[in-house]
Scaffold this motif. Structure first.
Motif, PDB file in Angstrom:
ATOM      1  N   ASP A  14      -1.616   6.668  -1.077  1.00 60.52           N
ATOM      2  CA  ASP A  14      -1.393   7.189  -2.428  1.00 60.52           C
ATOM      3  C   ASP A  14      -2.178   6.312  -3.405  1.00 60.52           C
ATOM      4  OD1 ASP A  14      -0.506   8.037  -4.900  1.00 60.52           O
ATOM      5  OD2 ASP A  14       1.625   8.025  -4.350  1.00 60.52           O
ATOM      6  N   TYR A  15      -3.430   6.663  -3.616  1.00 60.33           N
ATOM      7  CA  TYR A  15      -4.326   5.846  -4.437  1.00 60.33           C
ATOM      8  C   TYR A  15      -3.917   5.839  -5.913  1.00 60.33           C
ATOM      9  CZ  TYR A  15      -7.198   5.655  -0.268  1.00 60.33           C
ATOM     10  OH  TYR A  15      -7.640   5.445   1.019  1.00 60.33           O
ATOM     11  N   GLN A  16      -3.356   6.931  -6.418  1.00 61.17           N
ATOM     12  CA  GLN A  16      -2.908   6.959  -7.816  1.00 61.17           C
ATOM     13  C   GLN A  16      -1.774   5.965  -8.045  1.00 61.17           C
ATOM     14  OE1 GLN A  16      -4.413   8.463 -10.369  1.00 61.17           O
ATOM     15  NE2 GLN A  16      -5.951   9.029  -8.847  1.00 61.17           N
ATOM     16  N   SER A  17      -0.819   5.924  -7.123  1.00 65.76           N
ATOM     17  CA  SER A  17       0.276   4.959  -7.243  1.00 65.76           C
ATOM     18  C   SER A  17      -0.236   3.533  -7.101  1.00 65.76           C
ATOM     19  CB  SER A  17       1.353   5.230  -6.198  1.00 65.76           C
ATOM     20  OG  SER A  17       2.005   6.454  -6.468  1.00 65.76           O
ATOM     21  N   GLU A  33     -10.045   3.310   5.026  1.00 71.91           N
ATOM     22  CA  GLU A  33      -8.955   3.188   4.054  1.00 71.91           C
ATOM     23  C   GLU A  33      -8.887   1.771   3.482  1.00 71.91           C
ATOM     24  OE1 GLU A  33      -5.613   6.371   5.589  1.00 71.91           O
ATOM     25  OE2 GLU A  33      -5.933   4.552   6.797  1.00 71.91           O
ATOM     26  N   SER A  57      -0.964   9.737   4.134  1.00 77.96           N
ATOM     27  CA  SER A  57      -2.209   9.287   3.511  1.00 77.96           C
ATOM     28  C   SER A  57      -1.900   8.247   2.431  1.00 77.96           C
ATOM     29  CB  SER A  57      -2.960  10.470   2.895  1.00 77.96           C
ATOM     30  OG  SER A  57      -2.182  11.064   1.869  1.00 77.96           O
ATOM     31  N   THR A  86       0.876  -1.170   0.000  1.00 79.95           N
ATOM     32  CA  THR A  86       0.000   0.000   0.000  1.00 79.95           C
ATOM     33  C   THR A  86       0.914   1.222   0.000  1.00 79.95           C
ATOM     34  OG1 THR A  86      -1.667  -1.190   1.285  1.00 79.95           O
ATOM     35  CG2 THR A  86      -1.833   1.216   1.219  1.00 79.95           C
ATOM     36  N   PRO A  87       0.957   1.961  -1.102  1.00 86.70           N
ATOM     37  CA  PRO A  87       1.835   3.141  -1.142  1.00 86.70           C
ATOM     38  C   PRO A  87       1.242   4.301  -0.346  1.00 86.70           C
ATOM     39  CG  PRO A  87       0.650   2.923  -3.209  1.00 86.70           C
ATOM     40  CD  PRO A  87       0.266   1.741  -2.367  1.00 86.70           C
ATOM     41  N   PHE A  88       2.125   5.091   0.236  1.00 88.78           N
ATOM     42  CA  PHE A  88       1.699   6.241   1.031  1.00 88.78           C
ATOM     43  C   PHE A  88       2.323   7.520   0.498  1.00 88.78           C
ATOM     44  CE2 PHE A  88       1.228   2.667   3.891  1.00 88.78           C
ATOM     45  CZ  PHE A  88       0.008   2.920   4.495  1.00 88.78           C
ATOM     46  N   ASN A  89       1.629   8.624   0.675  1.00 90.72           N
ATOM     47  CA  ASN A  89       2.164   9.950   0.406  1.00 90.72           C
ATOM     48  C   ASN A  89       3.032  10.379   1.591  1.00 90.72           C
ATOM     49  OD1 ASN A  89       0.740  10.516  -2.126  1.00 90.72           O
ATOM     50  ND2 ASN A  89      -1.099  10.493  -0.853  1.00 90.72           N
ATOM     51  N   THR A  90       3.798  11.441   1.413  1.00 86.09           N
ATOM     52  CA  THR A  90       4.683  11.901   2.492  1.00 86.09           C
ATOM     53  C   THR A  90       3.917  12.357   3.727  1.00 86.09           C
ATOM     54  OG1 THR A  90       4.786  14.098   1.479  1.00 86.09           O
ATOM     55  CG2 THR A  90       6.565  12.551   0.940  1.00 86.09           C
TER      56      THR A  90
END
Length: 140
Positions: free
Chosen positions: A66-69, A101, A64, A57-61
């Motif tokens: 990162d749904y686009q990734s 989430e 949150s 599950t990728p995360f933003n900095t």
């Protein structure tokens, strides 16, 4: 029909006393414990064969998701030969996610996948009642 496994581990002074595997089956929104012969039958009917990818599950900095990734990761794995995806599972971030989430990740992966390959979703945690509710409420 859905089924799940709940694992209970009993400790005393840091030593494992016993492990107990509880197999549950959901039929029409009711959960029942499974007898051994049904457990063996279900395991023999395993639909997950081939290359399964434990999807991160990728995360933003900002922490949150990162749904686009995540969309790109799903497409990449499908395009490169994955036979099934394991989501919210062995990569370890599931306990850090809210139920909202987890639900959004599940829906996103299903939408991007469009039924092309199988999806194995992890439902687990330290609260047995919450895990049972998650299994009941997961719509496959």
């Amino acid at each position: 029909m859905k089924y799940g496994i709940i694992i209970q581990i009993f400790f005393k002074n840091g030593t494992i006393l016993k492990e107990k595997f509880i197999f549950i089956l959901q039929i029409d929104n009711n959960c029942v414990l499974l007898p051994t012969f049904l457990i063996l039958y279900i395991m023999a009917q395993n639909i997950f064969k081939g290359l399964g990818v434990a999807l991160i599950t990728p995360f933003n900095t900002d922490g949150s998701v990162d749904y686009q990734s995540l969309k790109r990761l799903v497409e990449f794995q499908i395009d490169n030969g994955a036979d099934f995806l394991c989501i919210l599972a062995t990569t370890g971030e599931a306990p850090c996610l809210t139920q909202e989430e987890k639900d959004k990740i599940t829906e996103l992966v299903k939408d991007v996948n469009k039924g092309r390959i199988k999806i194995l979703k992890y439902c687990g945690g330290n609260n047995t009642a919450a895990v049972v509710e998650e299994i009941k409420n997961t719509d496959w």
